[in-house]
Design an enzyme around this catalytic site. Structure first.
Site, PDB file in Angstrom:
ATOM      1  N   GLU A  13      90.959  38.919  94.739  1.00  0.00           N
ATOM      2  CA  GLU A  13      90.439  39.199  96.151  1.00  0.00           C
ATOM      3  C   GLU A  13      89.157  39.113  96.244  1.00  0.00           C
ATOM      4  OE1 GLU A  13      92.279  42.740  98.267  1.00  0.00           O
ATOM      5  OE2 GLU A  13      90.296  42.723  99.391  1.00  0.00           O
ATOM      6  N   GLU A  47      83.153  42.642 104.786  1.00  0.00           N
ATOM      7  CA  GLU A  47      83.978  43.681 105.382  1.00  0.00           C
ATOM      8  C   GLU A  47      82.937  44.575 106.017  1.00  0.00           C
ATOM      9  OE1 GLU A  47      86.831  45.777 103.381  1.00  0.00           O
ATOM     10  OE2 GLU A  47      85.476  45.810 101.351  1.00  0.00           O
TER      11      GLU A  47
END
Length: 283
Positions: free
Chosen positions: A160, A165
């Protein structure tokens, strides 16, 4: 960000850099507000400029919706829908992902999560998006990637890449991370980047990674703030970033990374995406 429940093999897994105590902070100079272009070493190979008519959904030729409200492995509070109320073009060249406070599917909030799985899955390249972020305690937008082999190897073996974020209660901090076998969830390999003199919800910024064999670099506008290589992995851990990944855009509400929604958080909250572009090295 968080592991999507895309396939049955993934249903019980968690993703994400969710442990604030594990975060490492870099404090560089304030990035410029301009929209930088990658060097001439990169050639544009895929893009979505989000030029659809107002109220229309993202292109089904490029994007698939994740639909559901089961927490997404991170105790998220929203139900992600495929409605235009939660993801639609604004008619001004943006895709808007909107988190709303509303009862839906036994949840108190709705939002959207879209992915390019099965549509576009690059291996290596510069992957970037120009985004204006939402704001407010408990709001969790992300621009990220997951290994296309997730059905066969599960998470975190698939790898990932969290390009961006952000916690809505900390609007001057962005985080980039890697999750893989031996370095996932709160023990991910990542770094936070703090900007000064601005808040990321107040305008558009370019979030990017330059992903090459044995190296991934993170950028906010024209500032590189983190680089990951196999040498930086924990002892015995494996680098799993040499195979295709698909792109994800979403806005979560609540969850392990951001905590509960603040009483003063105003809804609806919008993440505006001007474009997503992928570049490759000319061959």
């Amino acid at each position: 960000m968080t592991l999507p429940r895309l396939l049955p093999v993934a249903l019980a897994l968690t993703g994400l850099a969710c442990d604030p105590a594990a975060n490492r902070v870099n404090r560089p100079n304030n990035p410029t507000p301009s929209t930088p272009q990658p060097s001439t070493d990169w050639a544009l190979v895929w893009q979505d400029e989000f030029d659809g008519e107002a109220g229309t959904p993202p292109s089904s030729e490029r994007w698939v919706h994740d639909v559901g409200g089961h927490g997404w492995g991170n105790e998220q509070l929203e139900f992600n829908t495929d409605r235009a109320d939660n993801a639609a073009h604004d008619g001004a060249g943006h895709l808007v992902i909107t988190a709303r406070r509303e009862r839906y599917g036994n949840r108190e909030y709705t939002s959207a999560r879209i992915r390019t799985q099965g549509r576009y899955e690059p291996t290596y390249g510069r992957v970037e998006a120009r985004i204006q972020l939402p704001v407010g305690r408990g709001i969790w937008p992300a621009f990220w990637m997951l290994g296309a082999n997730i059905a066969s190897v599960d998470w975190p073996e698939c790898g990932e890449i969290d390009i961006m974020e952000y916690r809505g209660q900390l609007p001057s901090i962005v985080r980039g991370s890697l999750h893989g076998p031996g370095y996932s969830a709160g023990n991910n390999l990542g770094q936070e980047h703090v900007v000064s003199g601005t808040k990321l919800n107040e305008g558009f910024h370019v979030y990017a990674v330059e992903w090459e064999p044995d190296r991934i670099r993170w950028f906010l506008d024209d500032t590189m703030f983190f680089e990951a290589t196999p040498a930086k992995l924990p002892a015995g851990a494996r680098w799993v970033f040499d195979s295709p990944q698909f792109i994800i855009l979403n806005v979560a509400v609540g969850g392990t990374f951001v905590g509960p929604v603040g009483r003063d958080t105003v809804f609806p909250q919008e993440m505006k995406v001007d474009y997503v572009r992928v570049y490759a090295r000319p061959t």
